[in-house]
Motif scaffolding. Structure first.
Motif, short mmCIF file in Angstrom:
data_model
loop_
_atom_site.label_atom_id
_atom_site.label_comp_id
_atom_site.label_asym_id
_atom_site.label_seq_id
_atom_site.Cartn_x
_atom_site.Cartn_y
_atom_site.Cartn_z
N LEU A 208 0.84 -1.19 0.00
CA LEU A 208 0.00 0.00 0.00
C LEU A 208 0.88 1.25 0.00
O LEU A 208 1.92 1.27 0.66
CB LEU A 208 -0.92 0.02 1.23
N GLU A 209 0.46 2.26 -0.74
CA GLU A 209 1.21 3.52 -0.82
C GLU A 209 1.39 4.15 0.56
O GLU A 209 0.51 4.06 1.41
CB GLU A 209 0.45 4.53 -1.69
N GLU A 210 2.54 4.81 0.76
CA GLU A 210 2.81 5.51 2.01
C GLU A 210 1.77 6.59 2.30
O GLU A 210 1.46 6.88 3.46
CB GLU A 210 4.21 6.15 1.98
N LYS A 211 1.21 7.19 1.26
CA LYS A 211 0.24 8.28 1.46
C LYS A 211 -1.19 7.76 1.68
O LYS A 211 -2.12 8.57 1.74
CB LYS A 211 0.27 9.22 0.25
N SER A 212 -1.37 6.46 1.79
CA SER A 212 -2.70 5.89 2.00
C SER A 212 -3.33 6.39 3.29
O SER A 212 -2.64 6.71 4.26
CB SER A 212 -2.62 4.36 2.05
N THR A 213 -4.66 6.46 3.28
CA THR A 213 -5.42 6.79 4.49
C THR A 213 -6.52 5.75 4.63
O THR A 213 -6.75 4.93 3.73
CB THR A 213 -6.07 8.18 4.38
N PHE A 214 -7.24 5.78 5.76
CA PHE A 214 -8.34 4.83 5.95
C PHE A 214 -9.41 5.02 4.87
O PHE A 214 -9.98 4.06 4.38
CB PHE A 214 -8.96 4.98 7.34
N LYS A 215 -9.67 6.27 4.51
CA LYS A 215 -10.71 6.53 3.51
C LYS A 215 -10.21 6.29 2.09
O LYS A 215 -10.98 5.85 1.24
CB LYS A 215 -11.22 7.97 3.63
N LYS A 216 -8.94 6.57 1.84
CA LYS A 216 -8.42 6.41 0.49
C LYS A 216 -7.09 5.66 0.50
O LYS A 216 -6.03 6.24 0.32
CB LYS A 216 -8.25 7.78 -0.18
N PRO A 217 -7.17 4.33 0.69
CA PRO A 217 -5.94 3.54 0.55
C PRO A 217 -5.58 3.43 -0.93
O PRO A 217 -6.46 3.35 -1.79
CB PRO A 217 -6.34 2.16 1.11
N ILE A 218 -4.28 3.44 -1.23
CA ILE A 218 -3.81 3.32 -2.60
C ILE A 218 -2.90 2.09 -2.70
O ILE A 218 -1.97 1.93 -1.91
CB ILE A 218 -3.01 4.56 -3.04
N LEU A 219 -3.21 1.22 -3.64
CA LEU A 219 -2.37 0.03 -3.87
C LEU A 219 -1.19 0.46 -4.73
O LEU A 219 -1.34 0.84 -5.88
CB LEU A 219 -3.18 -1.06 -4.56
N LYS A 220 -0.01 0.41 -4.11
CA LYS A 220 1.21 0.83 -4.82
C LYS A 220 1.65 -0.23 -5.82
O LYS A 220 2.05 0.08 -6.95
CB LYS A 220 2.32 1.07 -3.79
N ARG A 221 1.58 -1.49 -5.38
CA ARG A 221 2.07 -2.58 -6.23
C ARG A 221 1.36 -3.86 -5.85
O ARG A 221 1.08 -4.11 -4.68
CB ARG A 221 3.57 -2.77 -6.02
N LEU A 222 1.08 -4.68 -6.85
CA LEU A 222 0.61 -6.05 -6.63
C LEU A 222 1.68 -6.95 -7.21
O LEU A 222 1.91 -6.95 -8.42
CB LEU A 222 -0.74 -6.27 -7.31
N ILE A 223 2.38 -7.67 -6.34
CA ILE A 223 3.56 -8.43 -6.79
C ILE A 223 3.19 -9.77 -7.41
O ILE A 223 3.82 -10.24 -8.33
CB ILE A 223 4.55 -8.62 -5.61
N GLY A 224 2.13 -10.38 -6.92
CA GLY A 224 1.74 -11.69 -7.43
C GLY A 224 1.15 -12.53 -6.32
O GLY A 224 0.79 -12.02 -5.26
N ARG A 225 1.07 -13.82 -6.56
CA ARG A 225 0.46 -14.71 -5.58
C ARG A 225 1.53 -15.30 -4.67
O ARG A 225 2.66 -15.53 -5.07
CB ARG A 225 -0.30 -15.83 -6.28
N THR A 226 1.13 -15.58 -3.41
CA THR A 226 2.08 -16.13 -2.45
C THR A 226 2.53 -17.54 -2.86
O THR A 226 3.59 -17.98 -2.46
CB THR A 226 1.46 -16.20 -1.04
N ASN A 227 1.70 -18.25 -3.64
CA ASN A 227 2.10 -19.60 -4.05
C ASN A 227 2.89 -19.59 -5.36
O ASN A 227 3.21 -20.63 -5.90
CB ASN A 227 0.88 -20.53 -4.15
N ASP A 228 3.16 -18.40 -5.89
CA ASP A 228 3.99 -18.30 -7.10
C ASP A 228 5.43 -17.99 -6.71
O ASP A 228 6.03 -17.03 -7.18
CB ASP A 228 3.45 -17.20 -8.01
N ILE A 229 5.97 -18.80 -5.83
CA ILE A 229 7.33 -18.58 -5.32
C ILE A 229 8.23 -19.72 -5.78
O ILE A 229 7.86 -20.89 -5.67
CB ILE A 229 7.34 -18.52 -3.77
N ALA A 230 9.38 -19.38 -6.29
CA ALA A 230 10.36 -20.39 -6.70
C ALA A 230 11.37 -20.59 -5.58
O ALA A 230 11.97 -19.63 -5.10
CB ALA A 230 11.07 -19.95 -7.97
#
Length: 437
Positions: free
Chosen positions: A319-341
């Motif tokens: 979540l972005e550093e500037k997120s708030t309770f009313k307006k959270p911002i997704l900074k990055r979606l890296i992938g799934r936890t089971n997609d790990i090598a």
């Protein structure tokens, strides 16, 4: 045009008017009061399921959580039991919305939402698409989604398409001949927007690139493109915007929950804070501050039929550093936890690392249309790809060199050229798969 889509939801018993009024009240809550709203709704939904849901009571145990951090984290494994055993009191499969997850995470399950909760989901979707002047009753959608191939399932989806004012394109076969017929439809029909799986839409854009065609020149009514269900890479977004000639909007959702995040007109990936509470946790379930990478854990604040409380959806994000309770911002979606090598040295690496490295090297000439990476042994990876021509030895050496630089040496790669890549039953393309237990 008569609002067929809204009417179809109303006829199924979803209280859209009540949900719309509730949604507007939530949005009117001032920023300074929003944290209190979230905390209140979190407590209410936990208390409700502790009182009315035996399955959730069994999960929590006899000790009532003293604070939010003490509320147990739920996983998909908690739902691997019959739906009736998971429903709250006074809810049955007949008076709730019932559906099944896609199973892209490897743990498919049937879930339920009470009808008010599901109506809120639709109101939220209407609101987000409304940011771009899209109306489900009047805007004509070019849909790149999977469809059941059996007669009953196929017919149901076709009826839904008619009511939803959309035209569905097949995505199980995206050969050049099929994509040519897709292009013809865009020349013939007045589509307002594109919506569907990222990989299928990217494949169409690459086809247009080869033909040197900008889609908006053949379909002037086109306003935007909404991609969902799969990762959208920045260079793919640039390709889509260039070849379509319209803005590309990134959507992130889960059928069992709601719309999770939707790119707003300012280019931010705005998280749904109206009906969900999204937090990022580390491996020990500690809450991480904004800006830190961890597991995406989500609470459905309104679903009384079935608990999704601190539910580990299986994704990794920030979540972005500037997120708030009313307006959270997704900074990055890296992938799934089971997609790990897991590598021979003991190092763990997200599967997307391979994808990024490989993609950056083979994208230049447009030869390779798409590819997936499979880990078959702890030190062995098979790269399957669809292309006009086989990869050259120089390209293969460059890929192996880059992966050694980013990961470690001593890894073995095989390259398999395919006519098509295997997709899930829903039509999604899983970009990295580990077959190593």
């Amino acid at each position: 045009m008569f609002p067929l889509f809204h009417l179809s939801l109303w006829l199924k018993g979803f209280p859209l008017k009540k949900a719309q009024q509730a949604f507007e009240k939530i949005q009117a809550i001032p920023e300074e009061e929003y944290e209190n709203y979230v905390e209140k709704k979190r407590k209410e939904i936990v208390d409700f399921h502790l009182q009315h849901n035996d399955s959730y009571k069994a999960l929590v145990g006899n000790r009532i959580p003293e604070n939010w951090e003490a509320v147990p984290v739920m996983t998909k494994k908690d739902f691997q039991k019959p739906l009736r055993e998971r429903l709250s009191e006074n809810y049955t499969p007949k008076n709730v919305y019932v559906n099944k997850t896609s199973g892209s995470s490897g743990d498919p399950f049937i879930f339920a939402k009470d009808k008010f909760s599901h109506a809120l989901t639709w109101v939220n979707i209407f609101d987000r698409f409304g940011w771009y002047n899209l109306d489900f009753n009047t805007s004509f959608q070019a849909r790149f989604y999977g469809i059941p191939l059996d007669f009953v399932g196929n017919t149901k989806e076709r009826i839904k398409d008619l009511l939803s004012h959309r035209y569905r394109f097949p995505i199980f076969d995206l050969s050049d001949n099929v994509l040519e017929s897709v292009l013809v439809k865009f020349q013939q029909k007045r589509f307002d927007y594109i919506n569907g799986y990222t990989s299928s839409i990217v494949l169409f854009a690459k086809f247009l690139q080869q033909k040197n065609i900008i889609l908006k020149t053949v379909c002037p009514t086109l306003k935007c493109c909404v991609v969902t269900s799969e990762m959208l890479f920045e260079d793919d977004k640039e390709l889509l915007e260039k070849q379509f000639g319209v803005p590309v909007i990134n959507e992130y959702g889960a059928s069992e929950l709601d719309l999770i995040a939707f790119q707003n007109p300012q280019g931010e990936w705005q998280v749904n804070s109206e009906t969900l509470f999204v937090e990022i946790l580390d491996d020990e379930n500690n809450i991480l501050p904004y800006g830190k990478e961890g597991r995406v854990v989500i609470t459905s604040l309104y679903n009384k039929a079935h608990p999704f409380i601190r539910y580990d959806i299986g994704d990794v994000g920030v979540l972005e550093e500037k997120s708030t309770f009313k307006k959270p911002i997704l900074k990055r979606l890296i992938g799934r936890t089971n997609d790990i090598a897991l590598l021979p040295s003991g190092k763990k690496s997200p599967g997307l690392t391979f994808y990024y490295v490989t993609k950056s090297i083979i994208k230049d000439d447009g030869n390779v249309k798409e590819f997936v990476i499979k880990q078959t042994k702890i030190d062995t990876f098979d790269i399957e790809y669809v292309s006009q021509h086989e990869l050259t030895s120089d390209q293969i050496q460059n890929i192996e060199k880059a992966i050694t630089t980013y990961l470690e040496s001593g890894l073995t790669f095989t390259f398999s050229r395919k006519s098509t890549l295997e997709r899930s039953k829903s039509g999604k393309l899983k970009q990295f798969v580990s077959l190593v237990k």
